[in-house]
Write a protein that holds these residues in place. Structure first.
Motif, PDB file in Angstrom:
ATOM      1  N   PRO A 252    -142.277   4.310  -9.777  1.00 60.84           N
ATOM      2  CA  PRO A 252    -143.285   4.293 -10.857  1.00 60.84           C
ATOM      3  C   PRO A 252    -144.673   3.815 -10.417  1.00 60.84           C
ATOM      4  N   PRO A 253    -144.782   2.719  -9.631  1.00 63.84           N
ATOM      5  CA  PRO A 253    -146.135   2.365  -9.195  1.00 63.84           C
ATOM      6  C   PRO A 253    -146.729   3.384  -8.219  1.00 63.84           C
TER       7      PRO A 253
ATOM      8  N   ILE B 124    -146.303   6.563  -8.475  1.00 65.01           N
ATOM      9  CA  ILE B 124    -146.803   7.620  -9.360  1.00 65.01           C
ATOM     10  C   ILE B 124    -148.188   7.233  -9.875  1.00 65.01           C
ATOM     11  N   PHE B 125    -148.338   5.994 -10.308  1.00 59.55           N
ATOM     12  CA  PHE B 125    -149.630   5.521 -10.787  1.00 59.55           C
ATOM     13  C   PHE B 125    -150.699   5.650  -9.699  1.00 59.55           C
TER      14      PHE B 125
ATOM     15  N   ALA C  56    -151.954   8.138 -15.767  1.00 54.84           N
ATOM     16  CA  ALA C  56    -151.149   7.484 -14.728  1.00 54.84           C
ATOM     17  C   ALA C  56    -150.244   6.413 -15.324  1.00 54.84           C
ATOM     18  N   SER C  57    -150.762   5.637 -16.266  1.00 56.39           N
ATOM     19  CA  SER C  57    -149.958   4.578 -16.889  1.00 56.39           C
ATOM     20  C   SER C  57    -148.807   5.158 -17.701  1.00 56.39           C
TER      21      SER C  57
ATOM     22  N   GLY D 121    -146.180   6.737 -15.368  1.00 58.12           N
ATOM     23  CA  GLY D 121    -145.427   5.677 -14.685  1.00 58.12           C
ATOM     24  C   GLY D 121    -144.440   4.999 -15.614  1.00 58.12           C
TER      25      GLY D 121
ATOM     26  N   ARG E 205    -140.349   4.999 -15.420  1.00 60.34           N
ATOM     27  CA  ARG E 205    -139.631   3.718 -15.400  1.00 60.34           C
ATOM     28  C   ARG E 205    -138.617   3.649 -16.542  1.00 60.34           C
TER      29      ARG E 205
END
Length: 167
Positions: free
Chosen positions: A31-32, A34-35, A134-135, A138, A142
């Motif tokens: 997930p981070p 991806i951000f 992005a948030s 992500g 998650r």
């Protein structure tokens, strides 16, 4: 991974690139990554992958994900992405977007004239749209990953009796 580690031009960074966390797929690194990949995708010019790699190496995130997502912005997608950022910025500032004829005339004058005509709505719109996209992506990954893990634990519990859930 082995091909990259064996590349002679990357010998200087071989020890850092050999870090297992950069290559291991797990719910803490994807997930981070991806951000970082999406945020880096909208950096102008050839610095997208360098930025994504630098952050992934520094924070020990999944390197292939961060680098792969920088490819979201390419010659086919960059203008629609920039247009969406401009329209989002105009919406935020409650401004009327420039007409197509005006934008085409500015495009003919060059990049500087074109982007200066888009101005602050484009800059702010792009920044906020990038962070928002992005948030959300992500968080969706998650959340989906956690649901998948919970489902596997419940399935294991029903098949094999009581099993302690993950901590």
């Amino acid at each position: 991974r082995q091909v990259i580690l064996a590349h002679p031009r990357l010998a200087r960074w071989r020890q850092r690139l050999a870090e297992p966390r950069l290559w291991h797929v797990n719910r803490h690194s994807i997930p981070p990554a991806i951000f970082v990949g999406i945020c880096s995708a909208l950096i102008p010019g050839p610095f997208q992958m360098l930025a994504a790699a630098w952050v992934a190496l520094r924070w020990r995130l999944h390197l292939p994900t961060a680098l792969g997502l920088t490819l979201l912005s390419n010659p086919l997608t960059i203008l629609p992405i920039y247009w969406a950022g401009y329209r989002f910025g105009c919406w935020l500032f409650r401004m009327e977007p420039l007409r197509r004829a005006t934008l085409e005339a500015r495009w003919q004058e060059g990049y500087g004239a074109f982007f200066s005509s888009l101005g602050i709505p484009w800059l702010i719109g792009m920044a906020l749209l990038t962070l928002l996209t992005a948030s959300v992506l992500g968080l969706v990954v998650r959340f989906g990953w956690n649901l998948h893990i919970r489902h596997r634990w419940l399935r294991r519990k029903t098949c094999h009796g009581t099993v302690m859930p993950p901590s």
